[in-house]
Design an enzyme around this catalytic site. Structure first.
Site, short mmCIF file in Angstrom:
data_model
loop_
_atom_site.label_atom_id
_atom_site.label_comp_id
_atom_site.label_asym_id
_atom_site.label_seq_id
_atom_site.Cartn_x
_atom_site.Cartn_y
_atom_site.Cartn_z
N GLU A 180 -49.25 -47.71 39.34
CA GLU A 180 -49.19 -46.98 40.43
C GLU A 180 -49.31 -47.70 41.76
O GLU A 180 -49.93 -48.81 41.95
CB GLU A 180 -50.24 -45.89 40.28
CG GLU A 180 -50.38 -45.06 39.21
CD GLU A 180 -51.44 -44.44 38.77
OE1 GLU A 180 -51.73 -43.71 37.86
OE2 GLU A 180 -52.49 -44.34 39.55
N LYS A 205 -50.65 -48.85 44.98
CA LYS A 205 -51.82 -49.14 45.54
C LYS A 205 -51.64 -48.95 47.05
O LYS A 205 -51.21 -49.84 47.71
CB LYS A 205 -52.73 -50.60 45.20
CG LYS A 205 -54.13 -50.77 45.84
CD LYS A 205 -54.83 -52.04 45.43
CE LYS A 205 -56.43 -51.56 45.78
NZ LYS A 205 -56.69 -51.16 46.89
#
Length: 513
Positions: A213, A215
């Site tokens: 994912e 950041k």
């Protein structure tokens, strides 16, 4: 309990590298605290003040210590007396508050012996490093209370802090711990990520397939909804609901009436790239005109985890199930971009895309892992492109625990061509091997300009060190108004002279970036 007893426990804990001995000493001290001292005693042994900073800076404290009278015999200070005095100091406000705080501090130090003064100084400055991390202290609470350590840790996770759990465990045992559970509307400490050098390492560590994912370089938020009631908390568990009306509106529009979501709020430019971290943080100031600032600096929320959704608590559920619950509750455009893969090339491309779009990097997550609130778990691994600067060592502090006997906590400064001196940007003991600690201790001793038996040793600014860091933030604590985020030492640059170090103007340029 006398403060002198607690200070001696702190000294003894710092002196031993043995985890079991630390636990035994801490457990003995916790067991001897009076009922009304347990929460504050646990806080102090963790190196924290229950109410946070008390408004006394390093310069004021140093002056008060220098002016303190010689030690004298008499009744010793108790933990309760010192706690009351520190709370009085913290409560002082208004005109003349600095002088009033100094008078209270002088009165306190006048009754303290030298070991107590050293303990108080480190505690007030937030620099009580004795190797008693929260995990060690949680085990000590469990030992003192005769309870399983796992139960104490879970209660601390749900409480967001160990001191109230210590008080409950020591006073009420298992029944006290049973009160701590996840409640919508009450924050829990967020799960944090460890660091991996690159996405290849992250995938290997997580066993192959993982979720990656983006950041985001925003403000961590934890959003709670119970019907129409919405509360939003910061990473430090401060209630920031009033500062983020955009998040409140998003939660109220969700199809589920009970939610606890983990995510980030971030300020975006018109092209969708993120504003610098410090710009986002303008929305979280303690003195904030939200009605004026929100239209000028809107925030966008992106979520990446669900702790409560679908009518259930999800902490113990695997990450893939929590993501599925999040997807049912929040639209795709308000979830962080995500890729599930076992292909390193695909993962590297995902990271490069995140960096190209101005994000910090990616977080790789084990798909079967639970949400470990309050822990920097091995199931989440962050991969970022670190910045580096060549800085000069201005001073060092003697270490504790494993670092005892070594000068380890380095004070780092950038060159200031205007003054010919250096501007301090922070401290770090991260990134150093035992061999590096031993080498730098010998070198710094030779460069010392003050007594070596002092807690902090100033040195001639001659050593240049390459420092990696994640970002730069404003900080009233340092003269230049800036501080490095998550600084760690990469190597010493013996090939460079102090005049070759990076300048404060370079640092300001990175900050304004």
């Amino acid at each position: 309990m006398l403060l002198a007893e607690l200070a001696e426990v702190s000294r003894a804990v710092a002196a031993t590298p043995a985890r079991l001995e630390k636990i035994a000493r801490l457990a003995d001290a916790l067991g001897r605290l009076a009922p009304d001292e347990r929460a504050v005693g646990a806080s102090w042994l963790a190196g924290d003040l229950p109410g946070g900073r008390v408004g006394i800076g390093a310069a004021t404290l140093r002056a008060a210590l220098e002016a303190a009278p010689p030690e004298r015999s008499g009744p010793g200070l108790t933990v309760a007396e010192v706690d009351a005095a520190l709370r009085r100091i913290a409560a002082v406000a208004g005109p003349g508050s600095g002088a009033a705080r100094r008078r209270e501090l002088d009165a306190l130090l006048a009754r303290a012996g030298n070991p107590e003064r050293r303990f108080l100084a480190a505690l007030v400055l937030g620099e009580l490093r004795q190797g008693a991390l929260e995990g060690v202290l949680a085990d000590a609470v469990a030992k003192a209370a005769g309870l399983p350590a796992a139960e104490v840790r879970r209660a601390a996770m749900l409480a967001g802090a160990l001191p109230p759990v210590a008080e409950a465990a020591l006073s009420e045992g298992a029944a006290g711990l049973a009160r701590f559970r996840l409640r919508v509307g009450e924050p829990v400490s967020p799960m944090l990520a460890q660091t991996a050098a690159d996405v290849d390492e992250a995938l290997r560590a997580l066993g192959g397939e993982a979720a990656l994912e983006w950041k985001l370089d925003g403000a961590r938020i934890q959003a709670h909804r119970d019907g129409e009631a919405v509360r939003v908390f910061s990473r430090s568990l401060r209630d920031v609901t009033a500062a983020v009306p955009e998040v409140v509106a998003l939660l109220r529009a969700a199809p589920e009436p009970r939610l606890v979501l983990d995510g980030e709020a971030i300020a975006l430019r018109a092209d969708g790239t993120p504003e610098p971290f410090q710009v986002t943080m303008r929305r979280f100031g303690r003195k904030l005109d939200v009605e004026r600032l929100a239209p000028e600096l809107p925030l966008t929320a992106f979520f990446f985890d669900a702790l409560v959704a679908g009518g259930a608590e999800l902490l113990a559920r695997p990450e893939r199930e929590r993501w599925a619950a999040l997807a049912r509750a929040i639209p795709a455009e308000r979830r962080v971009p995500r890729l599930v893969t076992r292909d390193p090339a695909e993962a590297r491309a995902f990271l490069e895309d995140a960096l190209a779009r101005g994000q910090e990097g990616v977080v790789a997550k084990a798909l079967d892992a639970p949400y470990e609130a309050g822990r920097r778990g091995a199931a989440w691994l962050k991969v970022k492109r670190a910045h580096t600067l060549d800085l000069v060592v201005l001073a060092a502090e003697w270490g504790s625990g494993r670092r005892r006997g070594w000068l380890s906590n380095l004070h780092l400064g950038a060159r200031d061509p205007a003054s010919g001196g250096f501007v301090m940007l922070g401290k770090t003991f991260k990134g150093m091997t035992d061999a590096m600690l031993a080498w730098q201790t010998d070198r710094l001793k030779a460069l010392a300009t003050g007594p070596l038996d002092a807690w902090q040793v100033p040195v001639r600014p001659e050593l240049v060190v390459e420092v990696a860091f994640d970002g730069i933030q404003s900080s009233p604590r340092y003269p230049g108004g800036l501080a490095l985020r998550f600084a760690r030492v990469k190597r010493y640059r013996e090939d460079k002279r102090p005049e070759d170090a990076d300048t404060i103007e370079t640092v300001r340029g990175l900050y304004g970036g």
